[in-house]
Design a protein around this motif. Structure first.
Motif, PDB file in Angstrom:
ATOM      1  N   UNK A   1       0.044  -4.187   0.109  1.00  0.00           N
ATOM      2  CA  UNK A   1      -0.403  -4.302  -1.279  1.00  0.00           C
ATOM      3  C   UNK A   1       0.534  -3.519  -2.193  1.00  0.00           C
ATOM      4  N   UNK A   2       0.923  -2.331  -1.773  1.00  0.00           N
ATOM      5  CA  UNK A   2       1.827  -1.512  -2.584  1.00  0.00           C
ATOM      6  C   UNK A   2       3.168  -2.216  -2.789  1.00  0.00           C
ATOM      7  N   UNK A   3       3.695  -2.820  -1.736  1.00  0.00           N
ATOM      8  CA  UNK A   3       4.978  -3.522  -1.837  1.00  0.00           C
ATOM      9  C   UNK A   3       4.885  -4.713  -2.791  1.00  0.00           C
ATOM     10  N   UNK A   4       3.752  -5.387  -2.791  1.00  0.00           N
ATOM     11  CA  UNK A   4       3.582  -6.575  -3.630  1.00  0.00           C
ATOM     12  C   UNK A   4       3.189  -6.243  -5.070  1.00  0.00           C
ATOM     13  N   UNK A   5       2.345  -5.221  -5.245  1.00  0.00           N
ATOM     14  CA  UNK A   5       1.701  -4.988  -6.545  1.00  0.00           C
ATOM     15  C   UNK A   5       1.879  -3.604  -7.140  1.00  0.00           C
ATOM     16  N   UNK A   6       2.517  -2.711  -6.389  1.00  0.00           N
ATOM     17  CA  UNK A   6       2.630  -1.318  -6.847  1.00  0.00           C
ATOM     18  C   UNK A   6       1.243  -0.678  -7.010  1.00  0.00           C
ATOM     19  N   UNK A   7       0.362  -0.983  -6.043  1.00  0.00           N
ATOM     20  CA  UNK A   7      -0.944  -0.322  -5.988  1.00  0.00           C
ATOM     21  C   UNK A   7      -1.067   0.357  -4.632  1.00  0.00           C
ATOM     22  N   UNK A   8      -1.245   1.646  -4.616  1.00  0.00           N
ATOM     23  CA  UNK A   8      -1.296   2.541  -5.761  1.00  0.00           C
ATOM     24  C   UNK A   8       0.083   2.670  -6.424  1.00  0.00           C
ATOM     25  N   UNK A   9       0.093   3.084  -7.667  1.00  0.00           N
ATOM     26  CA  UNK A   9       1.336   3.174  -8.432  1.00  0.00           C
ATOM     27  C   UNK A   9       2.354   4.023  -7.683  1.00  0.00           C
ATOM     28  N   UNK A  10       1.950   5.185  -7.242  1.00  0.00           N
ATOM     29  CA  UNK A  10       2.814   6.077  -6.466  1.00  0.00           C
ATOM     30  C   UNK A  10       2.298   6.117  -5.039  1.00  0.00           C
ATOM     31  N   UNK A  11       3.174   5.808  -4.080  1.00  0.00           N
ATOM     32  CA  UNK A  11       2.760   5.829  -2.682  1.00  0.00           C
ATOM     33  C   UNK A  11       2.372   7.258  -2.310  1.00  0.00           C
ATOM     34  N   UNK A  12       1.177   7.452  -1.783  1.00  0.00           N
ATOM     35  CA  UNK A  12       0.708   8.809  -1.472  1.00  0.00           C
ATOM     36  C   UNK A  12       1.425   9.411  -0.263  1.00  0.00           C
ATOM     37  N   UNK A  13       1.570  10.740  -0.279  1.00  0.00           N
ATOM     38  CA  UNK A  13       2.178  11.444   0.858  1.00  0.00           C
ATOM     39  C   UNK A  13       1.377  11.214   2.129  1.00  0.00           C
ATOM     40  N   UNK A  14       0.054  11.193   1.988  1.00  0.00           N
ATOM     41  CA  UNK A  14      -0.830  10.945   3.130  1.00  0.00           C
ATOM     42  C   UNK A  14      -1.775   9.807   2.754  1.00  0.00           C
ATOM     43  N   UNK A  15      -1.362   8.562   3.030  1.00  0.00           N
ATOM     44  CA  UNK A  15      -2.169   7.418   2.598  1.00  0.00           C
ATOM     45  C   UNK A  15      -3.582   7.396   3.175  1.00  0.00           C
ATOM     46  N   UNK A  16      -3.765   7.865   4.402  1.00  0.00           N
ATOM     47  CA  UNK A  16      -5.120   7.881   4.967  1.00  0.00           C
ATOM     48  C   UNK A  16      -6.021   8.810   4.160  1.00  0.00           C
ATOM     49  N   UNK A  17      -5.479   9.911   3.687  1.00  0.00           N
ATOM     50  CA  UNK A  17      -6.261  10.827   2.848  1.00  0.00           C
ATOM     51  C   UNK A  17      -6.536  10.186   1.484  1.00  0.00           C
ATOM     52  N   UNK A  18      -5.557   9.437   0.948  1.00  0.00           N
ATOM     53  CA  UNK A  18      -5.760   8.750  -0.325  1.00  0.00           C
ATOM     54  C   UNK A  18      -6.902   7.741  -0.207  1.00  0.00           C
ATOM     55  N   UNK A  19      -7.012   7.101   0.959  1.00  0.00           N
ATOM     56  CA  UNK A  19      -8.085   6.136   1.196  1.00  0.00           C
ATOM     57  C   UNK A  19      -9.437   6.811   1.435  1.00  0.00           C
ATOM     58  N   UNK A  20      -9.425   8.122   1.574  1.00  0.00           N
ATOM     59  CA  UNK A  20     -10.644   8.870   1.854  1.00  0.00           C
ATOM     60  C   UNK A  20     -10.754  10.048   0.883  1.00  0.00           C
ATOM     61  N   UNK A  21     -10.876   9.756  -0.413  1.00  0.00           N
ATOM     62  CA  UNK A  21     -10.957  10.858  -1.387  1.00  0.00           C
ATOM     63  C   UNK A  21     -12.226  11.683  -1.178  1.00  0.00           C
TER      64      UNK A  21
END
Length: 155
Positions: free
Chosen positions: A20-40
């Motif tokens: 999704x990030x590659x296609x749409x830039x979502x999230x705008x900035x790729x998180x350092x720890x994407x699993x943590x970003x998915x679990x706020x």
């Protein structure tokens, strides 16, 4: 199939998010720890859409921020967060079904979407979500300006 997300799903969710990030830039900035970003920290529950053993979509239910609840002018049960569908699974109503999964648990809900998310805005408005207002984000959009966020209330 849409089902509650488990800890074992996180790696597959990160892979889907990367698409999704590659296609749409979502999230705008790729998180350092994407699993943590998915679990706020405010996440209450999350769901995944699965097809052929692969995560094709994701949505979370978060606690609602007090100022958002006040702007809604009513008691709000939660907020939709981290909603995405991989490009290859779009066009068949999966995002709407993910939203319905959350709404089946609690209602009413709020969500916020960047002004750049035109397809998402169209989806929400087609399904009866009502725009409450707009604010500027602390993060920057593709033009390098504070993103314009639209706040919505579920039907």
């Amino acid at each position: 199939m849409i089902r509650p997300r488990t800890g074992a799903d996180l790696d597959a969710c990160v892979q889907a998010l990367a698409e999704v990030h590659a296609a749409d830039r979502y999230p705008v900035d790729w998180p350092d720890t994407p699993a943590r970003w998915l679990t706020p920290a405010d996440l209450v529950r999350a769901w995944v859409a699965m097809e052929d053993g692969r995560v094709t979509g994701h949505v979370g239910l978060a606690e609602v921020e007090p100022d958002v609840a006040v702007s809604a002018g009513m008691s709000v049960a939660g907020a939709v967060t981290r909603l995405f569908v991989v490009p290859g699974a779009r066009g068949g109503g999966l995002a709407a079904r993910l939203l319905d999964a959350v709404l089946a648990e609690v209602s009413p809900l709020t969500l916020e979407v960047s002004d750049e998310g035109r397809a998402a805005i169209a989806l929400y408005e087609r399904h009866g979500w009502r725009r409450l207002g707009s604010t500027r984000a602390r993060w920057l959009n593709a033009a390098g300006e504070p993103a314009l966020l639209h706040h919505y209330l579920s039907p």
